[in-house]
Design an enzyme around this catalytic site. Structure first.
Site, PDB file in Angstrom:
ATOM      1  CE  LYS A 148      -3.743  -2.514   2.102  1.00  0.00           C
ATOM      2  NZ  LYS A 148      -4.313  -3.058   3.328  1.00  0.00           N
ATOM      3  CD  GLN A 165      -3.234  -4.710   6.436  1.00  0.00           C
ATOM      4  OE1 GLN A 165      -3.165  -3.726   5.717  1.00  0.00           O
ATOM      5  NE2 GLN A 165      -3.785  -5.836   6.033  1.00  0.00           N
ATOM      6  CG  ASP A 182      -9.830  -0.747   4.343  1.00  0.00           C
ATOM      7  OD1 ASP A 182      -9.541  -0.969   3.156  1.00  0.00           O
ATOM      8  OD2 ASP A 182      -9.136  -1.116   5.306  1.00  0.00           O
TER       9      ASP A 182
END
Ligand code: NAP
Length: 287
Positions: free
Chosen positions: A53, A97, A120
């Site tokens: 990322k 994460q 997200d």
């Protein structure tokens, strides 16, 4: 005839180039898109996802904050960090994460993120908007699958879609999106409670495997000419403890019957990262 192999890497690269150009325009107005990535612990899988990322952020010309907490950090420390990032105007997106260590409640952490920075699209408010068809972020992997279908001009409207998997991050949102009027598919969701999985998969014009079960989909489970989208990513330990990645679909068999197929790696994976970059850009543009 063998299936057309969908080059997710190339399609993602094209999207990232578009993001890079738009970021350059935005920077001229004094806005530098920024994603804060929080990692708790040092799980090797998570570390490599975070690195990928950060690499994409750099390539797109965006700012990436790498915030790593110790494996044993208390949940309160994570809440304090998220509250600070929520209030920081330089930060447009916040990504925690997953998975988190067992002592931290993932649902509480996701709910703590400002929905405007929820790139997200895991927050219940983002998921609710998605369900109701209201504007907002789209979850990266499902969105990546939709873009792949569009780019490959695979007919979706009126098609029978079968999704194997009902997780909150892939199966469920993808089913909701494809059932929207704008996509107009008839969607069936299969899971471990499904009896005779093959009888469903064989009906699919578009078969999406998102189970995390290597080799689950064999060639004889595929309708001739179907589009097969393999979301699964499974690490297989081979000789000398070297591992390699495979999907949920037996690629060689499936390729004989399918019309289109995504490889693993190089199919859906790169699209997920590209759509994340797209969401950070949107957040920075205030859309
Ligand atoms: P998950 O939360 O573990 O959900 C898996 C789903 O598949 C569950 O709904 C489960 O059914 C169903 N399932 C598992 N085995 C099955 C079987 N034998 N038959 C029928 N259904 C079965 O997983 P996830 O987070 O959605 O991820 C799924 C896979 O996609 C994983 O391999 C993951 O690594 C991969 N993934 C890839 C990307 C990418 O960017 N390429 C992104 C996200 C995830 P139940 O609900 O009944 O348990």
């Amino acid at each position: 005839m063998a299936a057309i192999v969908i080059d997710g890497k190339a399609i993602a690269a094209k999207l990232l180039e578009d993001v890079r150009l738009r970021v350059a325009e935005l920077k001229k107005t004094g806005v530098l898109p920024c994603l804060a990535v929080i990692l708790v612990g040092e799980d090797p899988g998570s570390v490599s996802y975070v690195k990928a990322k950060q690499k994409a952020l750099t390539e797109a010309g965006m700012d990436g904050w790498d915030l790593t907490l110790h494996e044993t950090a208390p949940e309160a420390e994570l809440h304090t960090l998220i509250a600070r990032l929520n209030a920081d105007e330089r930060v447009h997106g916040i990504l925690v994460q997953l998975p988190l260590p067992a002592h931290i409640n993932e649902d509480r952490i996701i709910r703590a993120i400002d929905p405007h920075k929820d790139v997200d699209c895991f927050h219940p408010l983002s998921m609710g908007k998605l369900l109701m068809g209201q504007p907002g972020f789209l979850p990266c992997t499902p969105h990546g699958v939709l873009v792949l279908l569009k780019e490959m001009k695979i007919p979706v409207s009126g098609s029978q879609v079968v999704i194997v998997g009902r997780s909150n991050i892939v199966g469920k949102p993808l089913a909701m999106l494809l059932a929207r009027k704008e996509y107009n598919a008839t969607v069936t969701i299969c899971h471990t409670g499904t009896k005779d999985l093959a009888s469903y998969t064989r009906m699919a014009d578009i078969l999406i495997a998102a189970a995390g079960s290597p080799g689950l989909i064999t060639g004889d489970m595929i309708k001739p000419g179907a589009a097969v989208i393999d979301v699964g990513v499974n690490a297989i330990i081979g000789t000398h403890l070297h591992s390699h990645l495979v999907g949920d679909v037996l690629f060689d068999e499936a390729q004989e019957t399918a019309g289109w197929i995504t490889p693993v790696p190089g199919g859906v994976g790169p699209m997920t990262i590209a759509m994340l970059m797209h969401n950070v850009l949107h957040a920075a543009e205030g859309k």
